[in-house]
Design an enzyme around this catalytic site. Sequence first.
Site, PDB file in Angstrom:
ATOM      1  N   ASP A   1      -1.762   6.211  -1.127  1.00 48.68           N
ATOM      2  CA  ASP A   1      -1.533   5.398  -1.629  1.00 48.68           C
ATOM      3  C   ASP A   1      -1.458   5.612  -2.926  1.00 48.68           C
ATOM      4  O   ASP A   1      -0.919   4.628  -3.445  1.00 48.68           O
ATOM      5  CB  ASP A   1      -3.285   4.267  -1.248  1.00 48.68           C
ATOM      6  CG  ASP A   1      -4.816   5.073  -1.704  1.00 48.68           C
ATOM      7  OD1 ASP A   1      -4.807   6.299  -2.508  1.00 48.68           O
ATOM      8  OD2 ASP A   1      -5.727   4.223  -1.348  1.00 48.68           O
ATOM      9  N   THR A   2      -1.687   6.340  -3.768  1.00 52.64           N
ATOM     10  CA  THR A   2      -1.674   6.872  -5.585  1.00 52.64           C
ATOM     11  C   THR A   2      -0.305   6.517  -5.918  1.00 52.64           C
ATOM     12  O   THR A   2       0.847   6.077  -5.750  1.00 52.64           O
ATOM     13  CB  THR A   2      -2.247   7.661  -6.359  1.00 52.64           C
ATOM     14  OG1 THR A   2      -3.371   7.614  -5.249  1.00 52.64           O
ATOM     15  CG2 THR A   2      -2.106   7.036  -7.128  1.00 52.64           C
TER      16      THR A   2
END
Length: 482
Positions: free
Chosen positions: A237-238
């Site tokens: 997700d980063t």
Amino acid sequence: MSTGVKSYAAVDLGASSGRVMVGRVGPDRLELTEAHRFANRPVRVPEGLRWDVLGLYAGVLEGLRAAGRVDSVGIDSWAVDYGLLDGDGALLGNPVHYRDARTEGVAEKVWATVPARELYAATGLQYAPFNTLYQLTAARETAQLAHAERLLLIPDLMTYWLTGEQGTELTNASTTQLIDPRTRDWSYDIASRLGIDLGLFAPLRRPGDPAGLLRDEVLAETGLAGPVPVTAVGSHDTASAVAAVPAEGERFAYICTGTWSLVGLELGAPVLTEESRAANFTNELGLDGTVRYLRNIMGLWLLQECLRAWGEPELDPLLSAAGAVPALRSVVDAGDAAFLAPGRMPERIAEACRASGQPVPASPAEITRCILDSLALAHRRAVREAQALADHPVDVVHVVGGGARNALLCRLTADACGLPVVAGPAEAAALGNVLVQARAHGQAGDLADGRRLLTRTQQLTRYEPRGNAEVWRAAEARLAGV
């Protein structure tokens, strides 16, 4: 490039909640709406802390049902954790939660074979006790690992259940501490020396690669009309969130805020120096050959745990009250592993302040102000040190993710860093997910093009630094015991 409007389902699984968002992309258009949001609650069973991965998958299916017709699906999630499959492709138990205690003391065993300096020089990954490498070392003698034929990281496991096809997406694989960030391939030497079988992993995929089609059973359950492709995105997700940083040029720092604060720079090559290792910066892989050079800070997890302990009070009045508390009265080290485990967070923060001889925050407002001041102080240090270690100066800090909605945190971060802060978008991971899908389907250009589209279409708020930088330097010195 396509000129019509297409819809993309972004499955974004965070450590405390999951969501299915629908992105609509067209010429000068990027709109995001929420189809379904669901809780992600880990479960403590006799053998330890586990993810309710079946509940998450049910939430994904319900979200796809609510999304309606889409042209593609992409999945991102938190990093490092995985599911093990047997020879028939069946899941061998619920995945272990990265906050489980099984990796305590494991790093020292790994370093006895591969010293920490060598491990960093080969993989560029910061020390975190829950890195996949340490999890696999902790699991070495378990029956599950002995019977496993395949290991799938969480977003790859969800993709497999949706499509029946297996792969290992690269940006997330780079968090395992088994990838060489220079070659963007497996670190075969490190795996061999530690007895880790890389054959457990499915072949590597990269953002934009096709990941299969929704299975007929999934189409029937969600009501979607096939064929619906699944597209590999920045599945960490980063990685997706950084792709959605609405920056111009290269002179920017980012803070991806949520359960964690991921603070760093986007670089063209990893920084593998001993100084970088000592400062605990990590080199994770991003889109288009980039490196996410960053430090993990405990983030809004500290506040989330306090809110849970206080019975989930309304956040806005609490932040308003915290804003009236004197600044920097008490601060804690927001990167301290002592705050990693759940439970008793208000008491643990108070104990840390007491142990360092600072005033002890007592009320929820005082504890909240302590947390936000401490996070801003940690952001300041990480931004400053990243610039020095990478020899990469910045002019602005972009705050994306859930913390972009927290005006007090953004204002304090601008003051602490002495740099303008641009806050937004809050749903950066989902937007980055959508942009990679749109590009794969002929609707978007390169990373810079996507960022220009974000700047034109998303609501952003700018905070200019104010106040006296000396008070932040003094608070930093106090925390260091100087």
